[in-house]
Enzyme design. Structure first.
Site, PDB file in Angstrom:
ATOM      1  N   ASP A 132       6.661  38.686  13.475  1.00 53.72           N
ATOM      2  CA  ASP A 132       5.627  38.602  12.810  1.00 53.72           C
ATOM      3  C   ASP A 132       5.103  39.753  12.417  1.00 53.72           C
ATOM      4  O   ASP A 132       4.314  40.533  12.927  1.00 53.72           O
ATOM      5  CB  ASP A 132       4.377  37.777  13.723  1.00 53.72           C
ATOM      6  CG  ASP A 132       5.105  36.421  14.100  1.00 53.72           C
ATOM      7  OD1 ASP A 132       5.879  35.791  13.360  1.00 53.72           O
ATOM      8  OD2 ASP A 132       4.386  35.794  15.074  1.00 53.72           O
ATOM      9  N   LYS A 156       7.500  25.766   8.442  1.00 55.04           N
ATOM     10  CA  LYS A 156       6.316  24.492   8.453  1.00 55.04           C
ATOM     11  C   LYS A 156       6.178  23.551   7.032  1.00 55.04           C
ATOM     12  O   LYS A 156       5.170  23.549   6.570  1.00 55.04           O
ATOM     13  CB  LYS A 156       5.041  25.068   9.003  1.00 55.04           C
ATOM     14  CG  LYS A 156       4.795  25.654  10.286  1.00 55.04           C
ATOM     15  CD  LYS A 156       3.726  26.021  10.583  1.00 55.04           C
ATOM     16  CE  LYS A 156       3.579  26.922  12.135  1.00 55.04           C
ATOM     17  NZ  LYS A 156       4.171  28.074  11.992  1.00 55.04           N
ATOM     18  N   LEU A 206       5.944  21.082   4.292  1.00 59.04           N
ATOM     19  CA  LEU A 206       5.061  19.827   4.050  1.00 59.04           C
ATOM     20  C   LEU A 206       4.822  19.584   2.736  1.00 59.04           C
ATOM     21  O   LEU A 206       4.128  20.412   2.151  1.00 59.04           O
ATOM     22  CB  LEU A 206       3.696  19.662   5.032  1.00 59.04           C
ATOM     23  CG  LEU A 206       2.981  18.390   4.725  1.00 59.04           C
ATOM     24  CD1 LEU A 206       3.742  17.225   5.212  1.00 59.04           C
ATOM     25  CD2 LEU A 206       1.714  18.557   5.561  1.00 59.04           C
ATOM     26  N   ASP A 207       5.386  18.448   2.117  1.00 55.73           N
ATOM     27  CA  ASP A 207       5.191  18.253   0.895  1.00 55.73           C
ATOM     28  C   ASP A 207       5.855  16.888   0.447  1.00 55.73           C
ATOM     29  O   ASP A 207       6.072  16.307   1.360  1.00 55.73           O
ATOM     30  CB  ASP A 207       5.857  19.392  -0.211  1.00 55.73           C
ATOM     31  CG  ASP A 207       5.349  19.555  -1.465  1.00 55.73           C
ATOM     32  OD1 ASP A 207       5.045  18.537  -2.157  1.00 55.73           O
ATOM     33  OD2 ASP A 207       5.007  20.933  -2.013  1.00 55.73           O
ATOM     34  N   THR A 226      10.611  17.561  -2.473  1.00 59.20           N
ATOM     35  CA  THR A 226      10.553  18.905  -2.335  1.00 59.20           C
ATOM     36  C   THR A 226      11.003  19.483  -0.922  1.00 59.20           C
ATOM     37  O   THR A 226      11.525  20.483  -0.740  1.00 59.20           O
ATOM     38  CB  THR A 226       9.023  19.296  -2.526  1.00 59.20           C
ATOM     39  OG1 THR A 226       8.587  18.994  -3.817  1.00 59.20           O
ATOM     40  CG2 THR A 226       8.763  20.873  -2.559  1.00 59.20           C
TER      41      THR A 226
END
Length: 231
Positions: A12, A63, A65-66, A70
């Protein structure tokens, strides 16, 4: 699995050069690395392929999400990069699309249940009519039914998830803090030993290692704690 096969160090960090410095410092101590938005969006996405070619394993934490198409294309791109794990927000349509795209590959798809920085009050503020425990249980069931390889959840839910899914699905737990470490912005946390005893298969540790004055010593201490816990 040995402790080294279960510890995922979260890169990170901002910028590829900083991530490469940490990887070089950790050397053979660490096998697994997590690459998320912060590094991916600051020039670090090609590092997935470089780490894979160097014999490391990469948990690509995007993560997704679509719409289904996609998500499918995103999973195909992650396969091309050489990722070993990839996160999908645990919405049924997205998980089904991801499973279809990854079929026949070794990519482990993980459904993200509820972020470890959230609690019941946060879910209520977001419009949910259930608490963390209920939402996690629902999303774990949907991930299992969709054919996902595992889930991402906090250590607080790991025992209940393991009881629900049995021994085969991966349970990847962020929010891992060695004894005495600061919680930072995490709310549902546990020590490495407690997370393993609850049924976690992999532990994600970022700031306690990468922000340490001696990242290698910090990683070795966590691995020793995992070994002592029977990892």
């Amino acid at each position: 699995m040995a402790a080294r096969d279960r510890l995922i160090v979260g890169l990170d960090l901002t910028g590829r050069s900083e991530a490469e410095r940490i990887v070089e410092t950790l050397g053979e101590t660490v096998i697994w690395y997590k690459i998320g938005f912060q590094l991916a969006l600051s020039g670090g996405l090609p590092l997935v392929s470089d780490l894979a070619r160097a014999g490391k394993r990469v948990f690509l934490d995007l993560k997704l999400l679509d719409i289904s198409n996609t998500v499918e294309k995103g999973v195909e791109s992650a396969l091309d990069l050489g990722a070993s794990m990839l996160t999908i927000h645990a919405y049924p349509h997205a998980m089904r699309a991801a499973v279809a795209a990854a079929r026949g590959s070794d990519l482990t798809l993980l459904g993200v249940t509820v972020l470890t920085s959230l609690d019941d009050a946060d879910l209520e503020a977001s419009g949910y009519r259930c608490g963390v425990e209920e939402l996690v249980a629902t999303r774990v069931r949907q991930a299992r039914d969709a054919g996902m390889g595992g889930v991402v959840a906090s250590p607080a839910e790991a025992a209940a998830i393991r009881a629900a899914v049995g021994p085969d699905m991966a349970i990847v737990t962020p929010g891992i803090r060695p004894a005495g470490s600061a919680a930072f912005d995490q709310k549902r946390i546990a020590t490495p030993a407690d997370a393993l005893s609850a049924g976690a298969s992999h532990l994600v540790v970022a700031r306690p290692i990468v922000a340490s004055a001696d990242p290698k010593a910090a990683a070795e201490a966590i691995l020793a704690e995992m070994d002592a816990a029977g990892a």
